[in-house]
Design a protein around this motif. Structure first.
Motif, short mmCIF file in Angstrom:
data_model
loop_
_atom_site.label_atom_id
_atom_site.label_comp_id
_atom_site.label_asym_id
_atom_site.label_seq_id
_atom_site.Cartn_x
_atom_site.Cartn_y
_atom_site.Cartn_z
N GLY A 119 47.75 50.92 30.85
CA GLY A 119 46.81 52.01 31.05
C GLY A 119 46.35 52.64 29.74
O GLY A 119 45.16 52.87 29.53
N LEU A 122 44.04 50.23 27.90
CA LEU A 122 42.69 50.14 28.46
C LEU A 122 41.84 51.34 28.01
O LEU A 122 40.72 51.18 27.53
CB LEU A 122 42.76 50.08 29.98
N TRP A 147 34.87 48.94 27.80
CA TRP A 147 35.82 48.96 28.92
C TRP A 147 36.02 47.55 29.48
O TRP A 147 37.14 47.11 29.75
CB TRP A 147 35.31 49.91 30.00
N GLY A 151 39.50 45.60 29.37
CA GLY A 151 40.06 45.23 30.66
C GLY A 151 40.24 43.73 30.80
O GLY A 151 41.25 43.25 31.32
N LEU A 168 44.50 43.87 39.67
CA LEU A 168 43.95 45.21 39.79
C LEU A 168 43.16 45.61 38.55
O LEU A 168 42.19 46.37 38.63
CB LEU A 168 45.09 46.22 40.04
N ILE A 169 43.58 45.11 37.40
CA ILE A 169 42.81 45.37 36.18
C ILE A 169 41.43 44.73 36.30
O ILE A 169 40.42 45.30 35.89
CB ILE A 169 43.54 44.83 34.94
N ALA A 172 39.14 46.95 38.21
CA ALA A 172 38.62 48.03 37.37
C ALA A 172 37.50 47.53 36.46
O ALA A 172 36.53 48.26 36.19
CB ALA A 172 39.75 48.62 36.52
N VAL A 175 34.23 47.02 38.73
CA VAL A 175 33.59 48.27 39.15
C VAL A 175 32.61 48.76 38.08
O VAL A 175 31.52 49.27 38.39
CB VAL A 175 34.66 49.35 39.43
N VAL A 176 32.97 48.59 36.83
CA VAL A 176 32.09 49.00 35.73
C VAL A 176 31.09 47.90 35.38
O VAL A 176 29.94 48.17 35.02
CB VAL A 176 32.93 49.36 34.48
#
Length: 229
Positions: A119, A122, A147, A151, A168-169, A172, A175-176
């Motif tokens: 976390g 990132l 990002w 990521g 899960l990374i 993320a 999404v971006v």
């Protein structure tokens, strides 16, 4: 025209939009690599490298004179990063398979310490890379490009290590990544990111189920004597 020249120049025109076949084919190789990763197959790594090489030329649009003269330095740079980390993952998984494992890696959860470091890496990496990418002329919003780069680096490394959390990374990142790629005009990659977002969730649950199954097998074979049954 030889196949390499055709691949470099071929374009797909949809309405007013021009999409390079290199972008489509490179993303297809990336998708195939993700399928191999979900199945924990060693061939996932070299297949992914081929896609990385193609996409590197796509995301440096202004350099290679493509129809989309937009440079996404984070996207281009991460292809180089992918190749480097993929070589590491390729060696790791191949060695694991050669040691007698039926599959190349055994999924397992990362420790709480590793999760915190992921976390921090990132967020901290995004903050550190944003001004660098902006100074180099990357597409706005530059933080999104940074990002995605960080990521992707952490997710690829997590895949090499066999951490379930790496899926899960990727979520993320997607999404971006989808809105950034649409705004930059890389529609083929945006569509893949959208599809890949759902795929990563499937991969997460599959790896989580495999991890749980392996944990139950180990517990049955080597029960903890401290636990009363």
């Amino acid at each position: 025209m030889n196949p390499i020249e055709w691949l470099f120049d071929a374009q797909l025109v949809i309405g007013t939009q021009t999409i390079l076949w290199r972008e489509v084919i490179g993303n297809l190789f990336g998708m195939l690599s993700a399928v191999g990763g979900m199945r924990r197959k060693v061939w996932a790594w070299p297949v992914g490298i081929v896609g990385n090489l193609l996409l590197f030329t796509v995301f440096l649009g202004a350099v290679f004179g493509t129809p989309n003269p937009v440079n996404l330095l984070g996207q281009a740079g991460r292809q180089v990063m992918f190749i480097i980390v993929s070589i590491y993952g390729w060696v790791q998984w191949r060695n694991s398979r050669n040691s007698g494992e039926q599959t190349a890696v055994t999924p397992h959860w990362a420790s709480n310490k590793v999760r915190v470091l992921l976390g921090l890496g990132l967020v901290g990496g995004t903050l550190a890379l944003t001004p660098i990418f902006r100074a180099l002329g990357s597409f706005e919003p530059v933080w999104a490009d940074a990002w995605i780069f960080m990521g992707s680096l952490l997710a690829t490394y997590g895949m090499a290590k066999g951490w379930v959390e790496f899926w899960l990374i990727w979520v993320a990142v997607d999404v971006v990544g989808v809105p950034l790629l649409i705004s930059a005009g890389y529609y083929a990659s945006a569509v893949l990111y959208l599809f890949y977002g759902g795929f990563t969730l499937v991969g997460f649950f599959i790896w989580m189920r495999v991890q749980k199954k392996n944990s139950l097998t180990i517990e049955t074979a080597f029960p903890d004597p401290r636990v009363k049954r």
